[in-house]
Write a protein that holds these residues in place. Structure first.
Motif, PDB file in Angstrom:
ATOM      1  N   ARG A   1      10.339   4.036  -0.561  1.00  0.00           N
ATOM      2  CA  ARG A   1       9.082   4.275  -0.128  1.00  0.00           C
ATOM      3  C   ARG A   1       8.832   5.817   0.246  1.00  0.00           C
ATOM      4  O   ARG A   1       9.771   6.495   0.980  1.00  0.00           O
ATOM      5  CB  ARG A   1       8.941   3.626   1.005  1.00  0.00           C
ATOM      6  CG  ARG A   1       8.729   2.150   0.763  1.00  0.00           C
ATOM      7  CD  ARG A   1       7.234   1.713   0.353  1.00  0.00           C
ATOM      8  NE  ARG A   1       7.453   0.310   0.045  1.00  0.00           N
ATOM      9  CZ  ARG A   1       6.454  -0.297  -0.842  1.00  0.00           C
ATOM     10  NH1 ARG A   1       5.878   0.509  -1.614  1.00  0.00           N
ATOM     11  NH2 ARG A   1       6.623  -1.559  -1.257  1.00  0.00           N
TER      12      ARG A   1
ATOM     13  N   GLU B   1       1.951   8.972  -0.032  1.00  0.00           N
ATOM     14  CA  GLU B   1       2.727   8.306   0.944  1.00  0.00           C
ATOM     15  C   GLU B   1       2.501   6.636   0.798  1.00  0.00           C
ATOM     16  O   GLU B   1       1.393   6.293   0.746  1.00  0.00           O
ATOM     17  CB  GLU B   1       2.059   8.744   2.504  1.00  0.00           C
ATOM     18  CG  GLU B   1       2.431  10.389   2.801  1.00  0.00           C
ATOM     19  CD  GLU B   1       2.017  10.641   4.150  1.00  0.00           C
ATOM     20  OE1 GLU B   1       1.701   9.703   4.962  1.00  0.00           O
ATOM     21  OE2 GLU B   1       1.959  11.835   4.310  1.00  0.00           O
ATOM     22  N   GLY B   2       3.633   6.123   1.103  1.00  0.00           N
ATOM     23  CA  GLY B   2       3.502   4.514   0.723  1.00  0.00           C
ATOM     24  C   GLY B   2       3.884   4.144  -0.737  1.00  0.00           C
ATOM     25  O   GLY B   2       4.035   3.093  -1.015  1.00  0.00           O
ATOM     26  N   ASP B   3       3.948   5.148  -1.600  1.00  0.00           N
ATOM     27  CA  ASP B   3       4.059   4.729  -2.957  1.00  0.00           C
ATOM     28  C   ASP B   3       5.583   4.220  -3.049  1.00  0.00           C
ATOM     29  O   ASP B   3       6.679   4.877  -2.386  1.00  0.00           O
ATOM     30  CB  ASP B   3       4.154   5.829  -3.953  1.00  0.00           C
ATOM     31  CG  ASP B   3       2.492   6.265  -4.231  1.00  0.00           C
ATOM     32  OD1 ASP B   3       1.751   5.071  -3.865  1.00  0.00           O
ATOM     33  OD2 ASP B   3       2.296   7.066  -4.966  1.00  0.00           O
ATOM     34  N   ARG B   4       5.989   3.398  -4.085  1.00  0.00           N
ATOM     35  CA  ARG B   4       7.293   2.862  -4.198  1.00  0.00           C
ATOM     36  C   ARG B   4       7.883   3.631  -5.633  1.00  0.00           C
ATOM     37  O   ARG B   4       7.151   3.631  -6.466  1.00  0.00           O
ATOM     38  CB  ARG B   4       7.232   1.473  -4.287  1.00  0.00           C
ATOM     39  CG  ARG B   4       8.821   0.825  -4.503  1.00  0.00           C
ATOM     40  CD  ARG B   4       8.520  -0.496  -4.548  1.00  0.00           C
ATOM     41  NE  ARG B   4       9.909  -1.236  -5.201  1.00  0.00           N
ATOM     42  CZ  ARG B   4       9.921  -2.487  -5.231  1.00  0.00           C
ATOM     43  NH1 ARG B   4       8.920  -3.314  -5.213  1.00  0.00           N
ATOM     44  NH2 ARG B   4      11.170  -3.042  -5.676  1.00  0.00           N
TER      45      ARG B   4
ATOM     46  N   LEU C   1       7.539   8.665   2.206  1.00  0.00           N
ATOM     47  CA  LEU C   1       6.897   8.804   3.601  1.00  0.00           C
ATOM     48  C   LEU C   1       6.163   9.843   3.857  1.00  0.00           C
ATOM     49  O   LEU C   1       5.296   9.851   4.544  1.00  0.00           O
ATOM     50  CB  LEU C   1       8.474   8.923   4.361  1.00  0.00           C
ATOM     51  CG  LEU C   1       9.237   7.764   4.556  1.00  0.00           C
ATOM     52  CD1 LEU C   1      10.495   8.160   5.626  1.00  0.00           C
ATOM     53  CD2 LEU C   1       8.592   6.436   4.878  1.00  0.00           C
TER      54      LEU C   1
END
Length: 95
Positions: free
Chosen positions: A39, A61-64, A41
């Motif tokens: 992930r 931010e938050g993308d996998r 950050l």
């Protein structure tokens, strides 16, 4: 504490690896492969272009994301293992 990467770098937290095989065998920590997904950050400002402007990164931010196995630098901040990657080390975004 928030880690803010510089330039075209991003901070990633690895996802947890599987504890069991498909057959149900429990794997010890030493036998597990490091996961190649994580992930995002935080992300940097972007790549510096020759004309002095910055090109925004494709990540939020938050993308996998999926990254190369031996890429980046592992750091420990506040007892949390993080990975700092160049944007070129990221192979794909998982949606």
């Amino acid at each position: 504490m928030k880690v803010v990467p510089l330039g075209d770098k991003l901070v990633v937290k690895r996802l947890e690896s599987a504890e069991r095989t498909a057959g149900g065998i429990l794997l010890p920590d030493a036998a597990r492969d490091k996961p190649q997904q994580g992930r995002v950050l935080s992300v940097g400002d972007g790549r510096l272009l020759p004309d002095g402007t910055r090109a925004a990164l494709e990540f939020n931010e938050g993308d996998r994301v999926v990254f190369s196995n031996y890429s980046g630098a592992e750091v420990t901040i506040d007892d949390e293992k993080l990975l700092i990657l160049n944007s070129d080390d990221v192979l794909a975004i998982v949606r």
